[in-house]
Structure formats: structure tokens, C-alpha cells
Design a protein around this motif. Structure first.
Motif, PDB file in Angstrom:
ATOM      1  N   GLY A 246       0.818  -1.204   0.000  1.00  0.00           N
ATOM      2  CA  GLY A 246       0.000   0.000   0.000  1.00  0.00           C
ATOM      3  C   GLY A 246       0.854   1.256   0.000  1.00  0.00           C
ATOM      4  O   GLY A 246       2.086   1.201  -0.089  1.00  0.00           O
ATOM      5  N   PHE A 247       0.222   2.380   0.126  1.00  0.00           N
ATOM      6  CA  PHE A 247       0.902   3.672   0.018  1.00  0.00           C
ATOM      7  C   PHE A 247       2.005   3.835   1.064  1.00  0.00           C
ATOM      8  O   PHE A 247       3.195   3.902   0.732  1.00  0.00           O
ATOM      9  N   ILE A 248       1.651   3.871   2.339  1.00  0.00           N
ATOM     10  CA  ILE A 248       2.646   4.139   3.374  1.00  0.00           C
ATOM     11  C   ILE A 248       3.526   2.912   3.591  1.00  0.00           C
ATOM     12  O   ILE A 248       4.754   3.022   3.725  1.00  0.00           O
TER      13      ILE A 248
ATOM     14  N   VAL B  21       9.586  -9.155   4.922  1.00  0.00           N
ATOM     15  CA  VAL B  21       8.458  -9.930   4.402  1.00  0.00           C
ATOM     16  C   VAL B  21       7.248  -9.007   4.333  1.00  0.00           C
ATOM     17  O   VAL B  21       6.873  -8.391   5.338  1.00  0.00           O
ATOM     18  N   VAL B  22       6.659  -8.899   3.167  1.00  0.00           N
ATOM     19  CA  VAL B  22       5.443  -8.111   2.974  1.00  0.00           C
ATOM     20  C   VAL B  22       4.254  -9.054   2.929  1.00  0.00           C
ATOM     21  O   VAL B  22       4.259 -10.032   2.159  1.00  0.00           O
ATOM     22  N   LEU B  23       3.263  -8.781   3.768  1.00  0.00           N
ATOM     23  CA  LEU B  23       1.995  -9.514   3.711  1.00  0.00           C
ATOM     24  C   LEU B  23       0.917  -8.533   3.273  1.00  0.00           C
ATOM     25  O   LEU B  23       0.635  -7.554   3.980  1.00  0.00           O
ATOM     26  N   ASP B  24       0.340  -8.770   2.107  1.00  0.00           N
ATOM     27  CA  ASP B  24      -0.640  -7.836   1.560  1.00  0.00           C
ATOM     28  C   ASP B  24      -1.692  -8.608   0.782  1.00  0.00           C
ATOM     29  O   ASP B  24      -1.358  -9.517   0.013  1.00  0.00           O
ATOM     30  N   ALA B  25      -2.952  -8.254   0.980  1.00  0.00           N
ATOM     31  CA  ALA B  25      -4.053  -8.912   0.271  1.00  0.00           C
ATOM     32  C   ALA B  25      -4.180  -8.436  -1.164  1.00  0.00           C
ATOM     33  O   ALA B  25      -4.943  -9.016  -1.947  1.00  0.00           O
ATOM     34  N   LEU B  26      -3.457  -7.364  -1.517  1.00  0.00           N
ATOM     35  CA  LEU B  26      -3.491  -6.806  -2.870  1.00  0.00           C
ATOM     36  C   LEU B  26      -4.922  -6.507  -3.315  1.00  0.00           C
ATOM     37  O   LEU B  26      -5.351  -6.878  -4.413  1.00  0.00           O
TER      38      LEU B  26
ATOM     39  N   ALA C 217      -6.253  -1.044  -3.251  1.00  0.00           N
ATOM     40  CA  ALA C 217      -5.233  -0.056  -2.898  1.00  0.00           C
ATOM     41  C   ALA C 217      -3.841  -0.655  -2.765  1.00  0.00           C
ATOM     42  O   ALA C 217      -2.871   0.078  -2.598  1.00  0.00           O
ATOM     43  N   GLY C 218      -3.719  -1.977  -2.826  1.00  0.00           N
ATOM     44  CA  GLY C 218      -2.417  -2.621  -2.785  1.00  0.00           C
ATOM     45  C   GLY C 218      -1.901  -2.831  -4.195  1.00  0.00           C
ATOM     46  O   GLY C 218      -2.630  -3.308  -5.069  1.00  0.00           O
TER      47      GLY C 218
ATOM     48  N   ASN D  94      -1.420  11.931   5.684  1.00  0.00           N
ATOM     49  CA  ASN D  94      -0.246  11.664   4.854  1.00  0.00           C
ATOM     50  C   ASN D  94      -0.473  12.094   3.413  1.00  0.00           C
ATOM     51  O   ASN D  94      -1.592  12.075   2.906  1.00  0.00           O
ATOM     52  N   TYR D  95       0.633  12.405   2.746  1.00  0.00           N
ATOM     53  CA  TYR D  95       0.615  12.652   1.298  1.00  0.00           C
ATOM     54  C   TYR D  95       1.987  12.295   0.753  1.00  0.00           C
ATOM     55  O   TYR D  95       2.958  12.161   1.511  1.00  0.00           O
ATOM     56  N   GLY D  96       2.081  12.129  -0.553  1.00  0.00           N
ATOM     57  CA  GLY D  96       3.348  11.794  -1.186  1.00  0.00           C
ATOM     58  C   GLY D  96       3.107  10.908  -2.401  1.00  0.00           C
ATOM     59  O   GLY D  96       1.960  10.643  -2.787  1.00  0.00           O
ATOM     60  N   PRO D  97       4.191  10.409  -3.027  1.00  0.00           N
ATOM     61  CA  PRO D  97       4.043   9.557  -4.218  1.00  0.00           C
ATOM     62  C   PRO D  97       3.426   8.213  -3.882  1.00  0.00           C
ATOM     63  O   PRO D  97       3.479   7.751  -2.744  1.00  0.00           O
ATOM     64  N   TYR D  98       2.819   7.603  -4.872  1.00  0.00           N
ATOM     65  CA  TYR D  98       2.211   6.273  -4.783  1.00  0.00           C
ATOM     66  C   TYR D  98       0.950   6.223  -3.924  1.00  0.00           C
ATOM     67  O   TYR D  98       0.517   5.139  -3.535  1.00  0.00           O
ATOM     68  N   GLN D  99       0.319   7.358  -3.649  1.00  0.00           N
ATOM     69  CA  GLN D  99      -0.906   7.334  -2.856  1.00  0.00           C
ATOM     70  C   GLN D  99      -2.097   7.070  -3.771  1.00  0.00           C
ATOM     71  O   GLN D  99      -2.281   7.738  -4.790  1.00  0.00           O
ATOM     72  N   TYR D 100      -2.923   6.109  -3.393  1.00  0.00           N
ATOM     73  CA  TYR D 100      -4.044   5.721  -4.230  1.00  0.00           C
ATOM     74  C   TYR D 100      -4.992   6.908  -4.439  1.00  0.00           C
ATOM     75  O   TYR D 100      -5.326   7.626  -3.483  1.00  0.00           O
ATOM     76  N   PRO D 101      -5.442   7.142  -5.685  1.00  0.00           N
ATOM     77  CA  PRO D 101      -6.194   8.358  -6.001  1.00  0.00           C
ATOM     78  C   PRO D 101      -7.657   8.375  -5.582  1.00  0.00           C
ATOM     79  O   PRO D 101      -8.524   8.810  -6.343  1.00  0.00           O
ATOM     80  N   GLU D 102      -7.938   7.925  -4.351  1.00  0.00           N
ATOM     81  CA  GLU D 102      -9.219   8.218  -3.728  1.00  0.00           C
ATOM     82  C   GLU D 102      -9.003   9.285  -2.653  1.00  0.00           C
ATOM     83  O   GLU D 102      -9.948   9.922  -2.205  1.00  0.00           O
ATOM     84  N   LYS D 103      -7.740   9.471  -2.228  1.00  0.00           N
ATOM     85  CA  LYS D 103      -7.386  10.470  -1.236  1.00  0.00           C
ATOM     86  C   LYS D 103      -7.259  11.831  -1.910  1.00  0.00           C
ATOM     87  O   LYS D 103      -6.993  11.937  -3.110  1.00  0.00           O
ATOM     88  N   VAL D 104      -7.388  12.887  -1.117  1.00  0.00           N
ATOM     89  CA  VAL D 104      -7.582  14.207  -1.699  1.00  0.00           C
ATOM     90  C   VAL D 104      -6.400  14.679  -2.542  1.00  0.00           C
ATOM     91  O   VAL D 104      -6.595  15.226  -3.638  1.00  0.00           O
TER      92      VAL D 104
END
Length: 343
Positions: A28-30, A52-57, A60-61, A199-209
Motif C-alpha cells: 500500500g501507500f505508506i 516480508v510483505v503480507l498484503d491482500a493486494l 489499494a495494494g 499523509n501525502y506523497g508519491p504512490y498514494q491511491y487516487p481516492e485520497k484528496v
């Protein structure tokens, strides 16, 4: 990713070296920014741990968020749900640090359907905590939000402020905070809780402002401004947030909560004004929409505790950070355009 500088006052446990780190929600983003920083060496004090990354993808993943370090031999990605005990057990095996980002996080979605938020944020966190009792990591950092405190007219919330969440999202995060702290008090699990501002920055899913407005404006579209635009938030660059989490992982006291803030408060109108200028648009691109249900007027966290104990201070000013963020979205259309169309 820019190097994140050493704090002015190193954490008491800065010599700790974690061998294996489990990052939930690491695509995800952060979470992906934290993983990238762990692997590219820009978080001082960590050495070279396996990650190790655990993500449901879910929506937003995105594995593309990890492209900068995707070839690292120290990275292993496990596709799995934090509510799945078997997946959690497999991913957490051997971990001496757990950093728990995985969450449903969009307030608007929680208003439409709170069930997914209760499942992931509460039951998923419980699954992780239960497995951590078996594995015995040296530290479990539970990443939360300032929204659990509710709205504040003046001043800033300290960590011992009673929680008063107003959205289903915030309520689910407050519940997960309480579970994490209860596992420390009841079982002695070495849990620390962090609560960040926006939070803000690169790779943030575009539902956030910020990414939503930036993408729409770069495409010549319009952007929605809630109500009178007077809702206020403290803005925190994702790299500063990751550095704050790293300080807590290295030197935070188990059982404690640490607020992480950016130190710059903007109203939604002020934020919109900056994004319009950076994207070369004007106020004709703004459309007023009815306010969100239960919209908190103002959030503000007091982050004196993490500053005094661990030497945290935000490094990225909001004007510099927003300019860099808009530049990144301008130069990385291939990442966000399909996501905007998918929405």
C-alpha cells in the motif's frame, strides 16, 4: 527515495538490529514507502534485515509501489489476508519486528459499508496479535491515525486524550488500537501504537484528496470541495511518517502511544489553492459538493512526546512536499492513470 536523515537525538535503542521484519500492507501507500526505505538503507539503525510483505493486494495494494526495490534478495512478498490465520502464521514466522500498516482506510467507503472496516481493522489486527504471542517478536508497531481522537476546535490532542471517533473508519481503528494495547497489558506483548496526521506523497491511491485532485487537475478536470472548505488537517509527508515509525520501532517504549505529525495545518480551501497553483489551474476547476456525513472539522496532534523521547522532527515542509508530489504524479502518469480510470 530520498535519504531520511538521522534524528538529532538518536533513540535509546538505536543499536538494535532486526533480522526479519514483517510489514503488513506493505504494497500500500505508506507501507510500500516504509519497505522501500528499509531495503534501500535510508532508515538509519536497521542494518540489512530480511523484509516480508503480507498484503491482500486489494484495490489499494499495488506491487508496482515496490518497483524501486522489487529485485532485492532481502524482499519476500506474500499475498494473503491478515484475517487468515494460516497466512499470518506463515508470513510472521521468524519475525523479530512486526509493523502493521494493513487497513481499510478511506472514510467515504466506511460510510457506505462499515463491515469491511470492522473485519480488516479489528478482526485482522486481532489475528496478527494472536499470532505474535506465538512468535514473540521484539517489537510490534501498530500504525494508527489521528482520526481516533475525533475533532478538536483548538489546541492539539496528546496521546492520553480519551478516544472519540466519529466515522466508522475511525471507530474501527480506535478498536484496533485498544486491542493492541490490551495485548501489551494482558500478555506483555511489546506493542507500540503510532497515530499519524494526514499523509501525502508519491504512490498514494487516487481516492485520497491530494492524488485525486492532482490527477484530475493535470487532466484538465474538476475537483470536488466538501462544504465550505473550512475543515482543517495537519499534513505529514509520507517519508517523515516512515522515519517516525522507524524511531518508534527502534526506541519506543512498549505499551506507549506516539503521535506523529507534520507540523503544518491547512484548511481544505488552502490545500486546494496550493494544488491549483501547482497544477496550473484556477478556481473554475473547483466544484462545491455537500459536506461528508459526520465530517470532523479539525484534527491536530501534539507530537512533543516522540520529539522529546526519540528525537523526531518533520523534515519535509508542506510547500516543498506538495511540489515534489505533484511533480511525481506529472512524471508518472502510467502509474496513476489506470487507477483513476478504474475508479
Amino acid at each position: 527515495m530520498p535519504e531520511l536523515p538521522d534524528p538529532a537525538r538518536p533513540a535509546p535503542a538505536a543499536a538494535r538490529r532486526f533480522r526479519r521484519v514483517l510489514v503488513t500492507g506493505g504494497a500500500g501507500f505508506i507501507g510500500s514507502r516504509f519497505v522501500t526505505a528499509l531495503l534501500d538503507g535510508s532508515l538509519p539503525g536497521f542494518g540489512e534485515p530480511e523484509v516480508v510483505v503480507l498484503d491482500a493486494l486489494t484495490y489499494a495494494g499495488n506491487l508496482a509501489n515496490l518497483d524501486e526495490v522489487g529485485d532485492s534478495p532481502r524482499l519476500r512478498v506474500v499475498t494473503g489476508d491478515i484475517c487468515d490465520g494460516a497466512a499470518v502464521a506463515g508470513a510472521m514466522a521468524g519475525a523479530d519486528l512486526v509493523v502493521h500498516f494493513a487497513a481499510e482506510s478511506h472514510v467515504d467507503r466506511s460510510i457506505e459499508d462499515a463491515g469491511a472496516f470492522v473485519r480488516t481493522n479489528v478482526l485482522g489486527t486481532h489475528t496478527l496479535l494472536r499470532e505474535a504471542l506465538e512468535v514473540g517478536p521484539e517489537r510490534f508497531v501498530h500504525v494508527s491515525t489521528d482520526e481516533v481522537y475525533g475533532s478538536i476546535e483548538e489546541g492539539s490532542w496528546p496521546e492520553d486524550q480519551p478516544l472519540s471517533p466519529n466515522s466508522p473508519y475511525a471507530a474501527s481503528k480506535a478498536a484496533s488500537d485498544m486491542l493492541a494495547l490490551a495485548f501489551h497489558r494482558t500478555h506483555g506483548l511489546p506493542v507500540c501504537v503510532t497515530r499519524c496526521s494526514n499523509n501525502y506523497g508519491p504512490y498514494q491511491y487516487p481516492e485520497k484528496v491530494v492524488p485525486l485532485f492532482t490527477g484530475s487537475l493535470l487532466d484538465g478536470g474538476t475537483v470536488p470541495l466538501y462544504g465550505d472548505g473550512g475543515n482543517r488537517r495537519d499534513w505529514l509527508h509520507v517519508d517523515d511518517h516512515c522515519r517516525g515509525i522507524a524511531l518508534v520501532a527502534l526506541g519506543g517504549r512498549p505499551g506507549e502511544v506516539y503521535n506523529i505529525g507534520g507540523g503544518t495545518e491547512l484548511s481544505n480551501t488552502e490545500l486546494t489553492e496550493r494544488l491549483l497553483e501547482l497544477c496550473g489551474a484556477d478556481w473554475s476547476a473547483v466544484r462545491r459538493v455537500p459536506d461528508r456525513k459526520g465530517h470532523d472539522r479539525r484534527y491536530s496532534v501534539d507530537f512533543a512526546k516522540i520529539s522529546a523521547e526519540l528525537g523526531y522532527a518533520p523534515r519535509v515542509g508542506v510547500d516543498e512536499g506538495l511540489a515534489e508530489t505533484v511533480r511525481w504524479y506529472r512524471e508518472n502518469r502510467a502509474w496513476w492513470e489506470p487507477l483513476m480510470k478504474g475508479r
